[in-house]
Design a protein around this motif. Structure first.
Motif, PDB file in Angstrom:
ATOM      1  N   TRP A 142       0.816  -1.207   0.000  1.00  0.00           N
ATOM      2  CA  TRP A 142       0.000   0.000   0.000  1.00  0.00           C
ATOM      3  C   TRP A 142       0.852   1.260   0.000  1.00  0.00           C
ATOM      4  CZ3 TRP A 142      -4.674  -1.192  -1.424  1.00  0.00           C
ATOM      5  CH2 TRP A 142      -5.166  -2.461  -1.127  1.00  0.00           C
ATOM      6  N   SER A 143       1.876   1.296   0.814  1.00  0.00           N
ATOM      7  CA  SER A 143       2.764   2.460   0.757  1.00  0.00           C
ATOM      8  C   SER A 143       3.529   2.481  -0.556  1.00  0.00           C
ATOM      9  CB  SER A 143       3.719   2.481   1.951  1.00  0.00           C
ATOM     10  OG  SER A 143       4.346   1.235   2.142  1.00  0.00           O
ATOM     11  N   GLY A 144       3.747   1.294  -1.126  1.00  0.00           N
ATOM     12  CA  GLY A 144       4.397   1.245  -2.440  1.00  0.00           C
ATOM     13  C   GLY A 144       3.559   1.876  -3.533  1.00  0.00           C
ATOM     14  N   ILE A 145       2.225   1.750  -3.424  1.00  0.00           N
ATOM     15  CA  ILE A 145       1.343   2.384  -4.410  1.00  0.00           C
ATOM     16  C   ILE A 145       1.523   3.899  -4.373  1.00  0.00           C
ATOM     17  CG2 ILE A 145      -1.082   2.904  -4.941  1.00  0.00           C
ATOM     18  CD1 ILE A 145      -1.731   0.019  -4.097  1.00  0.00           C
ATOM     19  N   TRP A 146       1.512   4.474  -3.162  1.00  0.00           N
ATOM     20  CA  TRP A 146       1.644   5.926  -3.050  1.00  0.00           C
ATOM     21  C   TRP A 146       3.047   6.386  -3.413  1.00  0.00           C
ATOM     22  CZ3 TRP A 146      -2.471   8.987  -2.667  1.00  0.00           C
ATOM     23  CH2 TRP A 146      -3.679   8.396  -2.293  1.00  0.00           C
ATOM     24  N   ALA A 147       4.047   5.532  -3.175  1.00  0.00           N
ATOM     25  CA  ALA A 147       5.401   5.866  -3.606  1.00  0.00           C
ATOM     26  C   ALA A 147       5.475   5.938  -5.131  1.00  0.00           C
ATOM     27  CB  ALA A 147       6.393   4.830  -3.078  1.00  0.00           C
ATOM     28  N   CYS A 148       4.764   5.043  -5.800  1.00  0.00           N
ATOM     29  CA  CYS A 148       4.735   5.077  -7.266  1.00  0.00           C
ATOM     30  C   CYS A 148       3.924   6.264  -7.783  1.00  0.00           C
ATOM     31  CB  CYS A 148       4.165   3.764  -7.807  1.00  0.00           C
ATOM     32  SG  CYS A 148       5.261   2.343  -7.599  1.00  0.00           S
ATOM     33  N   LEU A 149       2.842   6.601  -7.069  1.00  0.00           N
ATOM     34  CA  LEU A 149       2.062   7.783  -7.448  1.00  0.00           C
ATOM     35  C   LEU A 149       2.820   9.073  -7.146  1.00  0.00           C
ATOM     36  CD1 LEU A 149      -1.446   6.740  -6.056  1.00  0.00           C
ATOM     37  CD2 LEU A 149      -0.824   6.982  -8.480  1.00  0.00           C
ATOM     38  N   GLN A 150       3.810   8.971  -6.259  1.00  0.00           N
ATOM     39  CA  GLN A 150       4.568  10.132  -5.774  1.00  0.00           C
ATOM     40  C   GLN A 150       3.622  11.162  -5.154  1.00  0.00           C
ATOM     41  OE1 GLN A 150       7.898  11.438  -8.243  1.00  0.00           O
ATOM     42  NE2 GLN A 150       7.625   9.623  -9.527  1.00  0.00           N
TER      43      GLN A 150
ATOM     44  N   VAL B 180       1.122  13.942  10.831  1.00  0.00           N
ATOM     45  CA  VAL B 180       0.794  14.296   9.451  1.00  0.00           C
ATOM     46  C   VAL B 180       1.970  14.130   8.504  1.00  0.00           C
ATOM     47  CG1 VAL B 180       0.014  16.160   7.939  1.00  0.00           C
ATOM     48  CG2 VAL B 180      -0.969  15.924  10.224  1.00  0.00           C
ATOM     49  N   ASP B 181       3.105  14.692   8.865  1.00  0.00           N
ATOM     50  CA  ASP B 181       4.218  14.851   7.921  1.00  0.00           C
ATOM     51  C   ASP B 181       4.716  13.516   7.391  1.00  0.00           C
ATOM     52  OD1 ASP B 181       4.090  17.565   8.255  1.00  0.00           O
ATOM     53  OD2 ASP B 181       5.664  17.636   9.781  1.00  0.00           O
ATOM     54  N   LEU B 182       4.842  13.436   6.077  1.00  0.00           N
ATOM     55  CA  LEU B 182       5.343  12.232   5.400  1.00  0.00           C
ATOM     56  C   LEU B 182       6.105  12.674   4.159  1.00  0.00           C
ATOM     57  CD1 LEU B 182       5.578   9.197   4.902  1.00  0.00           C
ATOM     58  CD2 LEU B 182       3.291   9.245   3.901  1.00  0.00           C
ATOM     59  N   PRO B 183       7.430  12.790   4.245  1.00  0.00           N
ATOM     60  CA  PRO B 183       8.201  13.229   3.079  1.00  0.00           C
ATOM     61  C   PRO B 183       8.248  12.167   1.990  1.00  0.00           C
ATOM     62  CG  PRO B 183       9.667  12.669   4.897  1.00  0.00           C
ATOM     63  CD  PRO B 183       8.273  12.578   5.431  1.00  0.00           C
ATOM     64  N   ILE B 184       8.371  12.628   0.747  1.00  0.00           N
ATOM     65  CA  ILE B 184       8.593  11.745  -0.398  1.00  0.00           C
ATOM     66  C   ILE B 184       9.961  12.062  -0.973  1.00  0.00           C
ATOM     67  CG2 ILE B 184       7.837  11.065  -2.702  1.00  0.00           C
ATOM     68  CD1 ILE B 184       5.022  11.800  -1.959  1.00  0.00           C
ATOM     69  N   TYR B 185      10.804  11.058  -1.035  1.00  0.00           N
ATOM     70  CA  TYR B 185      12.114  11.209  -1.651  1.00  0.00           C
ATOM     71  C   TYR B 185      11.983  10.788  -3.106  1.00  0.00           C
ATOM     72  CZ  TYR B 185      17.088  10.535  -2.631  1.00  0.00           C
ATOM     73  OH  TYR B 185      18.344  10.607  -3.177  1.00  0.00           O
ATOM     74  N   ASN B 186      12.045  11.748  -4.020  1.00  0.00           N
ATOM     75  CA  ASN B 186      11.709  11.466  -5.418  1.00  0.00           C
ATOM     76  C   ASN B 186      12.891  11.571  -6.363  1.00  0.00           C
ATOM     77  OD1 ASN B 186      12.073  14.186  -5.437  1.00  0.00           O
ATOM     78  ND2 ASN B 186       9.992  14.719  -6.067  1.00  0.00           N
ATOM     79  N   GLU B 187      14.079  11.240  -5.847  1.00  0.00           N
ATOM     80  CA  GLU B 187      15.259  11.251  -6.704  1.00  0.00           C
ATOM     81  C   GLU B 187      15.807   9.837  -6.864  1.00  0.00           C
ATOM     82  OE1 GLU B 187      18.022  14.150  -5.251  1.00  0.00           O
ATOM     83  OE2 GLU B 187      16.439  15.587  -4.839  1.00  0.00           O
ATOM     84  N   TYR B 188      14.895   8.888  -6.951  1.00  0.00           N
ATOM     85  CA  TYR B 188      15.270   7.478  -7.024  1.00  0.00           C
ATOM     86  C   TYR B 188      16.057   7.188  -8.295  1.00  0.00           C
ATOM     87  CZ  TYR B 188      14.738   2.397  -7.337  1.00  0.00           C
ATOM     88  OH  TYR B 188      14.964   1.061  -7.442  1.00  0.00           O
ATOM     89  N   LEU B 189      17.264   6.660  -8.126  1.00  0.00           N
ATOM     90  CA  LEU B 189      18.133   6.364  -9.269  1.00  0.00           C
ATOM     91  C   LEU B 189      18.493   4.890  -9.337  1.00  0.00           C
ATOM     92  CD1 LEU B 189      20.540   9.428  -8.930  1.00  0.00           C
ATOM     93  CD2 LEU B 189      18.612   9.184 -10.480  1.00  0.00           C
TER      94      LEU B 189
END
Length: 258
Positions: A123-131, A146-155
């Motif tokens: 489930w968290s993987g779905i939102w990680a893919c949706l970013q 509340v706070d939940l950062p997204i690290y979106n520099e996946y290489l």
């Protein structure tokens, strides 16, 4: 909108468990505790085959971790690997994942972090893919704020020192968890109880948010309500980790090892 009490949070925050009132668990070695954590989180949905790793720093500076070869639902205390602070194996013939470097750097960067958890939950993987950051719709999804950062520099896989350093910098000094875009989830904590609550809450929050989206959407909880409902992190959720550990002991007492 109908006002809802959820729980008497102020009473819960003032509640102090009575130490020694009851023995909630038998005496369990540090390695058995890590093995139990693997089993508990597998049941929570952190279960991508043999992927994922948990590290737990010990008072002497050594680090306990799960072996690369085994799925989380089959690990016993005898399988847990001891590492030094540099990641060298001290007492096992098992392999460790190359991505362990992220954990080692996190332990070095933040003295408050003694537990690091990474996997690719559904489930968290779905939102990680949706970013996207999943909204919070219910009490159980609000336990950790509340706070939940997204690290979106996946290489790619996190086995590169530069990529790990970039992620640690992005997390900052206070982040308790993060979604790794197109990858998975990361949770940190000061101990097993706190880390378990965060991991379970993250997956619950993500699941509920996706289910609500599929159902057509709804109004999420206001941030103010989330902060009122969230639990005092120093204690985690009183007695919860122990209850989940007992469940795993009933399922398979061999988790404690020989």
């Amino acid at each position: 909108m109908l006002k809802t009490d959820y729980v008497n949070v102020e009473m819960l925050k003032k509640f102090a468990p009575r130490p020694g009132a009851r023995d909630l668990l038998p005496e369990i070695s540090p390695k058995a505790q890590v093995a139990l954590m693997c089993r508990i989180l597998f049941a929570e949905g952190w279960d991508d085959h043999i992927a994922g790793h948990i590290t737990v720093r010990q008072p002497d500076g050594t680090i306990l971790t799960n072996p690369w070869e085994l799925a989380w639902d089959e690990i016993t205390a005898d399988d847990i690997v001891t590492l030094d602070a540099e990641g060298n194996v001290l007492d096992s013939d098992w392999n460790i994942t190359p991505a362990i470097g992220l954990h080692l750097q996190l332990h070095k960067a933040r003295s408050d972090i003694h537990v690091v958890i990474h996997n690719h939950p559904k489930w968290s993987g779905i939102w990680a893919c949706l970013q996207e950051v999943p909204p919070i719709y219910d009490q159980a999804g609000a336990y950790c704020g509340v706070d939940l950062p997204i690290y979106n520099e996946y290489l790619g896989t996190l086995d590169n020192n530069e990529a790990c350093a970039s992620l640690i910098e992005a997390l900052g000094e206070n982040a308790k968890w993060a979604l790794l875009a197109q990858h998975g989830a990361l949770v940190v904590g000061k101990d097993l109880r706190q880390a378990h609550l965060r991991a379970a809450t993250l997956e619950w929050r993500c699941r509920r948010a996706y289910e609500v989206r599929l159902a057509g959407g709804a109004e999420p909880l206001p941030n103010k309500v989330v902060e009122e409902v969230s639990l005092p992190d120093p204690n985690g959720f009183p007695f919860l980790w122990e209850a989940m550990a007992r469940r795993e002991l009933r399922r398979d007492p061999k988790v404690l090892g020989s």
